[in-house]
Motif scaffolding. Sequence first.
Motif, PDB file in Angstrom:
ATOM      1  N   MET A 170       0.824  -1.190   0.000  1.00 48.71           N
ATOM      2  CA  MET A 170       0.000   0.000   0.000  1.00 48.71           C
ATOM      3  C   MET A 170       0.870   1.256   0.000  1.00 48.71           C
ATOM      4  O   MET A 170       0.563   2.214  -0.695  1.00 48.71           O
ATOM      5  CB  MET A 170      -0.913  -0.026   1.230  1.00 48.71           C
ATOM      6  CG  MET A 170      -1.856   1.105   1.283  1.00 48.71           C
ATOM      7  SD  MET A 170      -3.030   0.988  -0.044  1.00 48.71           S
ATOM      8  CE  MET A 170      -4.300   1.979   0.542  1.00 48.71           C
ATOM      9  N   GLU A 171       1.917   1.232   0.762  1.00 49.09           N
ATOM     10  CA  GLU A 171       2.824   2.381   0.845  1.00 49.09           C
ATOM     11  C   GLU A 171       3.418   2.712  -0.528  1.00 49.09           C
ATOM     12  O   GLU A 171       3.515   3.874  -0.903  1.00 49.09           O
ATOM     13  CB  GLU A 171       3.941   2.090   1.852  1.00 49.09           C
ATOM     14  CG  GLU A 171       4.818   3.267   2.146  1.00 49.09           C
ATOM     15  CD  GLU A 171       4.135   4.338   2.972  1.00 49.09           C
ATOM     16  OE1 GLU A 171       4.520   5.509   2.836  1.00 49.09           O
ATOM     17  OE2 GLU A 171       3.212   4.009   3.740  1.00 49.09           O
ATOM     18  N   GLU A 172       3.773   1.677  -1.264  1.00 50.79           N
ATOM     19  CA  GLU A 172       4.361   1.879  -2.595  1.00 50.79           C
ATOM     20  C   GLU A 172       3.359   2.549  -3.540  1.00 50.79           C
ATOM     21  O   GLU A 172       3.710   3.476  -4.276  1.00 50.79           O
ATOM     22  CB  GLU A 172       4.812   0.534  -3.168  1.00 50.79           C
ATOM     23  CG  GLU A 172       5.490   0.637  -4.503  1.00 50.79           C
ATOM     24  CD  GLU A 172       5.917  -0.728  -5.033  1.00 50.79           C
ATOM     25  OE1 GLU A 172       5.736  -0.955  -6.238  1.00 50.79           O
ATOM     26  OE2 GLU A 172       6.412  -1.543  -4.242  1.00 50.79           O
ATOM     27  N   MET A 173       2.109   2.107  -3.500  1.00 52.12           N
ATOM     28  CA  MET A 173       1.089   2.701  -4.364  1.00 52.12           C
ATOM     29  C   MET A 173       0.806   4.149  -3.963  1.00 52.12           C
ATOM     30  O   MET A 173       0.620   5.010  -4.817  1.00 52.12           O
ATOM     31  CB  MET A 173      -0.183   1.871  -4.322  1.00 52.12           C
ATOM     32  CG  MET A 173      -0.039   0.536  -5.027  1.00 52.12           C
ATOM     33  SD  MET A 173      -1.552  -0.411  -5.011  1.00 52.12           S
ATOM     34  CE  MET A 173      -1.399  -1.196  -3.413  1.00 52.12           C
ATOM     35  N   TYR A 174       0.798   4.405  -2.672  1.00 58.46           N
ATOM     36  CA  TYR A 174       0.576   5.757  -2.176  1.00 58.46           C
ATOM     37  C   TYR A 174       1.702   6.681  -2.648  1.00 58.46           C
ATOM     38  O   TYR A 174       1.449   7.787  -3.122  1.00 58.46           O
ATOM     39  CB  TYR A 174       0.484   5.751  -0.652  1.00 58.46           C
ATOM     40  CG  TYR A 174       0.287   7.112  -0.055  1.00 58.46           C
ATOM     41  CD1 TYR A 174      -0.956   7.736  -0.076  1.00 58.46           C
ATOM     42  CD2 TYR A 174       1.343   7.796   0.536  1.00 58.46           C
ATOM     43  CE1 TYR A 174      -1.149   8.987   0.461  1.00 58.46           C
ATOM     44  CE2 TYR A 174       1.164   9.054   1.075  1.00 58.46           C
ATOM     45  CZ  TYR A 174      -0.080   9.646   1.041  1.00 58.46           C
ATOM     46  OH  TYR A 174      -0.256  10.894   1.574  1.00 58.46           O
ATOM     47  N   ASN A 175       2.937   6.215  -2.521  1.00 56.70           N
ATOM     48  CA  ASN A 175       4.084   7.017  -2.970  1.00 56.70           C
ATOM     49  C   ASN A 175       4.037   7.269  -4.471  1.00 56.70           C
ATOM     50  O   ASN A 175       4.377   8.357  -4.940  1.00 56.70           O
ATOM     51  CB  ASN A 175       5.397   6.348  -2.580  1.00 56.70           C
ATOM     52  CG  ASN A 175       5.626   6.374  -1.091  1.00 56.70           C
ATOM     53  OD1 ASN A 175       5.096   7.222  -0.377  1.00 56.70           O
ATOM     54  ND2 ASN A 175       6.418   5.440  -0.603  1.00 56.70           N
ATOM     55  N   GLN A 176       3.598   6.266  -5.218  1.00 60.15           N
ATOM     56  CA  GLN A 176       3.518   6.416  -6.677  1.00 60.15           C
ATOM     57  C   GLN A 176       2.484   7.461  -7.075  1.00 60.15           C
ATOM     58  O   GLN A 176       2.737   8.291  -7.942  1.00 60.15           O
ATOM     59  CB  GLN A 176       3.186   5.076  -7.340  1.00 60.15           C
ATOM     60  CG  GLN A 176       3.171   5.129  -8.852  1.00 60.15           C
ATOM     61  CD  GLN A 176       4.534   5.421  -9.443  1.00 60.15           C
ATOM     62  OE1 GLN A 176       5.520   4.837  -9.035  1.00 60.15           O
ATOM     63  NE2 GLN A 176       4.586   6.330 -10.392  1.00 60.15           N
ATOM     64  N   VAL A 177       1.330   7.452  -6.421  1.00 60.51           N
ATOM     65  CA  VAL A 177       0.307   8.447  -6.773  1.00 60.51           C
ATOM     66  C   VAL A 177       0.785   9.844  -6.375  1.00 60.51           C
ATOM     67  O   VAL A 177       0.494  10.822  -7.075  1.00 60.51           O
ATOM     68  CB  VAL A 177      -1.079   8.109  -6.174  1.00 60.51           C
ATOM     69  CG1 VAL A 177      -1.193   8.467  -4.704  1.00 60.51           C
ATOM     70  CG2 VAL A 177      -2.169   8.795  -6.968  1.00 60.51           C
ATOM     71  N   GLN A 178       1.524   9.960  -5.295  1.00 61.84           N
ATOM     72  CA  GLN A 178       2.079  11.261  -4.919  1.00 61.84           C
ATOM     73  C   GLN A 178       3.057  11.752  -5.989  1.00 61.84           C
ATOM     74  O   GLN A 178       3.072  12.933  -6.328  1.00 61.84           O
ATOM     75  CB  GLN A 178       2.782  11.177  -3.558  1.00 61.84           C
ATOM     76  CG  GLN A 178       1.852  10.900  -2.399  1.00 61.84           C
ATOM     77  CD  GLN A 178       0.772  11.961  -2.264  1.00 61.84           C
ATOM     78  OE1 GLN A 178       1.026  13.153  -2.386  1.00 61.84           O
ATOM     79  NE2 GLN A 178      -0.446  11.516  -2.007  1.00 61.84           N
ATOM     80  N   GLU A 179       3.836  10.832  -6.507  1.00 68.23           N
ATOM     81  CA  GLU A 179       4.765  11.188  -7.585  1.00 68.23           C
ATOM     82  C   GLU A 179       3.994  11.649  -8.821  1.00 68.23           C
ATOM     83  O   GLU A 179       4.341  12.645  -9.445  1.00 68.23           O
ATOM     84  CB  GLU A 179       5.643   9.988  -7.934  1.00 68.23           C
ATOM     85  CG  GLU A 179       6.692  10.284  -8.964  1.00 68.23           C
ATOM     86  CD  GLU A 179       7.575   9.077  -9.254  1.00 68.23           C
ATOM     87  OE1 GLU A 179       7.896   8.877 -10.442  1.00 68.23           O
ATOM     88  OE2 GLU A 179       7.926   8.354  -8.312  1.00 68.23           O
ATOM     89  N   TYR A 180       2.923  10.923  -9.169  1.00 69.58           N
ATOM     90  CA  TYR A 180       2.106  11.317 -10.323  1.00 69.58           C
ATOM     91  C   TYR A 180       1.517  12.722 -10.126  1.00 69.58           C
ATOM     92  O   TYR A 180       1.471  13.525 -11.044  1.00 69.58           O
ATOM     93  CB  TYR A 180       0.965  10.325 -10.553  1.00 69.58           C
ATOM     94  CG  TYR A 180       1.379   9.000 -11.141  1.00 69.58           C
ATOM     95  CD1 TYR A 180       2.461   8.886 -11.997  1.00 69.58           C
ATOM     96  CD2 TYR A 180       0.666   7.845 -10.854  1.00 69.58           C
ATOM     97  CE1 TYR A 180       2.825   7.675 -12.549  1.00 69.58           C
ATOM     98  CE2 TYR A 180       1.017   6.627 -11.400  1.00 69.58           C
ATOM     99  CZ  TYR A 180       2.095   6.548 -12.250  1.00 69.58           C
ATOM    100  OH  TYR A 180       2.448   5.341 -12.795  1.00 69.58           O
ATOM    101  N   LEU A 181       1.053  13.002  -8.922  1.00 72.64           N
ATOM    102  CA  LEU A 181       0.424  14.288  -8.655  1.00 72.64           C
ATOM    103  C   LEU A 181       1.415  15.451  -8.733  1.00 72.64           C
ATOM    104  O   LEU A 181       1.014  16.580  -9.013  1.00 72.64           O
ATOM    105  CB  LEU A 181      -0.240  14.272  -7.275  1.00 72.64           C
ATOM    106  CG  LEU A 181      -1.467  13.372  -7.157  1.00 72.64           C
ATOM    107  CD1 LEU A 181      -1.906  13.286  -5.708  1.00 72.64           C
ATOM    108  CD2 LEU A 181      -2.596  13.865  -8.043  1.00 72.64           C
ATOM    109  N   ASN A 182       2.670  15.173  -8.507  1.00 74.71           N
ATOM    110  CA  ASN A 182       3.690  16.222  -8.537  1.00 74.71           C
ATOM    111  C   ASN A 182       4.422  16.334  -9.868  1.00 74.71           C
ATOM    112  O   ASN A 182       5.320  17.169 -10.002  1.00 74.71           O
ATOM    113  CB  ASN A 182       4.698  15.991  -7.409  1.00 74.71           C
ATOM    114  CG  ASN A 182       4.079  16.225  -6.049  1.00 74.71           C
ATOM    115  OD1 ASN A 182       3.376  17.200  -5.860  1.00 74.71           O
ATOM    116  ND2 ASN A 182       4.319  15.323  -5.125  1.00 74.71           N
ATOM    117  N   MET A 183       4.028  15.543 -10.837  1.00 77.17           N
ATOM    118  CA  MET A 183       4.681  15.573 -12.146  1.00 77.17           C
ATOM    119  C   MET A 183       4.257  16.813 -12.933  1.00 77.17           C
ATOM    120  O   MET A 183       3.120  17.265 -12.821  1.00 77.17           O
ATOM    121  CB  MET A 183       4.320  14.325 -12.961  1.00 77.17           C
ATOM    122  CG  MET A 183       4.942  13.059 -12.463  1.00 77.17           C
ATOM    123  SD  MET A 183       4.396  11.592 -13.373  1.00 77.17           S
ATOM    124  CE  MET A 183       4.963  11.936 -15.020  1.00 77.17           C
TER     125      MET A 183
END
Length: 51
Positions: A1-14
């Motif tokens: 879950m942590e990995e998916m959360y971090n990935q969506v945060q990365e997407y949002l900051n792109m």
Amino acid sequence: MEEMYNQVQEYLNMDDEIPFKEFRTYYQNVISHFDEKSEQFSEDELWKGLL
């Protein structure tokens, strides 16, 4: 879950757009994970899932 959360945060900051195939794969993984394990989520995971 942590990995998916971090990935969506990365997407949002792109600054660039996410390639469709990449996002589709990510989205399908998230939905599958929720379907399989949502009953077992801790409170922290539930909040991250909502975000």
